[in-house]
Enzyme design. Structure first.
Site, short mmCIF file in Angstrom:
data_model
loop_
_atom_site.label_atom_id
_atom_site.label_comp_id
_atom_site.label_asym_id
_atom_site.label_seq_id
_atom_site.Cartn_x
_atom_site.Cartn_y
_atom_site.Cartn_z
N ASP A 68 -9.31 13.12 10.37
CA ASP A 68 -8.60 12.52 9.25
C ASP A 68 -9.14 13.16 7.98
O ASP A 68 -10.37 13.26 7.80
CB ASP A 68 -8.87 11.01 9.21
CG ASP A 68 -7.71 10.19 9.77
OD1 ASP A 68 -6.74 10.78 10.29
OD2 ASP A 68 -7.79 8.95 9.68
N LYS A 88 -5.75 16.41 9.44
CA LYS A 88 -4.50 15.67 9.41
C LYS A 88 -4.57 14.56 8.37
O LYS A 88 -5.65 14.23 7.88
CB LYS A 88 -4.18 15.08 10.79
CG LYS A 88 -5.22 14.08 11.32
CD LYS A 88 -4.92 13.70 12.76
CE LYS A 88 -5.93 12.73 13.32
NZ LYS A 88 -5.84 11.38 12.75
N ASP A 96 -11.14 12.59 15.93
CA ASP A 96 -11.63 11.83 14.77
C ASP A 96 -13.03 11.21 14.94
O ASP A 96 -13.25 10.05 14.58
CB ASP A 96 -10.64 10.72 14.41
CG ASP A 96 -9.29 11.26 13.96
OD1 ASP A 96 -9.10 12.48 14.00
OD2 ASP A 96 -8.42 10.44 13.60
N HIS A 113 -10.87 5.48 3.67
CA HIS A 113 -11.70 6.10 4.71
C HIS A 113 -11.38 7.59 4.82
O HIS A 113 -10.30 8.03 4.47
CB HIS A 113 -11.46 5.42 6.06
CG HIS A 113 -10.07 5.64 6.60
ND1 HIS A 113 -8.98 4.90 6.18
CD2 HIS A 113 -9.59 6.53 7.51
CE1 HIS A 113 -7.89 5.31 6.80
NE2 HIS A 113 -8.22 6.31 7.62
N CYS A 115 -5.19 6.81 16.81
CA CYS A 115 -5.12 8.26 16.79
C CYS A 115 -5.21 8.88 18.18
O CYS A 115 -4.56 9.89 18.46
CB CYS A 115 -6.20 8.83 15.86
SG CYS A 115 -5.90 8.34 14.14
N HIS A 153 -8.07 12.68 4.25
CA HIS A 153 -7.16 12.07 3.29
C HIS A 153 -7.53 12.38 1.84
O HIS A 153 -8.72 12.31 1.48
CB HIS A 153 -7.19 10.55 3.45
CG HIS A 153 -6.73 10.06 4.78
ND1 HIS A 153 -5.55 10.48 5.36
CD2 HIS A 153 -7.29 9.17 5.65
CE1 HIS A 153 -5.41 9.86 6.52
NE2 HIS A 153 -6.44 9.07 6.73
#
Length: 206
Positions: free
Chosen positions: A50, A107, A8, A84, A152, A52
């Site tokens: 990440d 993810k 990340d 975020h 994470c 999202h």
């Protein structure tokens, strides 16, 4: 085979980002040194991101949760985060100073559940392709760096150990959120207790 797992390293977790990790700028140089080393040796490199949807329910504003406080999301304890790493935005992109690497795992793509680990969502209901890709490339040993130590990185490392990998956490390449002052220290201790090797970059001789 050895693998470098970069967790990340995205704009929203770096300086000026929506969920800035303090001192994140200090991990860039050691991570780049490791990328160069692994590339030179022909070892495997992969990163997690990440990724999202904007409606993700771990975002406090989407679940009426107070940022930094713990609530519950679909029966699982959940810290409410600021918005975020929304997919296809600048904040979700890898920091421009990180050297290029090709292989990436996305993810946190399901609206209903968060995903700290690069291997599974927080409820272990679904897995990513990370384990499959590592197996296809005969990776059995992982060197892990990135953000954030206490979330994470920690959960990725714990899942990697559970899946049978030998895991080294390179401490110069990690920084934590530290909602509580000692969260990162406790995370490193937890990872060591579960079988990870917490090392310095100078200890890597290959």
């Amino acid at each position: 085979m050895k693998g470098l797992l970069i967790v990340d390293m995205q704009n929203d977790f770096c300086a000026g980002g929506a969920l800035e990790v303090k001192e994140s700028e200090h991990v860039i140089e050691p991570i780049n040194k490791l990328i160069e080393k692994f590339n030179k040796n022909g070892d495997f490199i992969i990163g997690t991101l990440d990724w999202h949807p904007k409606e993700h329910k771990s975002f406090g504003e989407n679940s009426n949760g107070e940022i930094g406080k713990i609530g519950e999301l679909n029966g699982i304890p959940q810290i409410w985060w600021p918005v975020h790493c929304v997919e296809n935005t600048f904040g979700a992109q890898i920091h421009k100073e990180i050297l290029f690497f090709e292989n990436k795992i996305y993810k946190g793509t399901s609206i209903e559940i968060d995903s700290y680990s690069g291997f599974f969502d927080n409820g272990r209901l679904k897995s990513t392709n990370l384990h499959k890709i590592l197996c296809e490339n005969n990776v059995d040993t992982l060197y892990v760096v990135g953000l954030a130590t206490d979330y994470c990185v920690k959960f990725t490392v714990l899942d990697a150990i559970d899946l049978g990998y030998k895991v080294y956490v390179v401490k110069e390449g990690c920084r934590g959120v530290n909602i509580n002052e000692n969260d990162s220290i406790l995370a490193l201790e937890n990872m060591e207790k579960m079988g990870a090797h917490v090392i310095s970059i100078k200890d890597i001789k290959f």
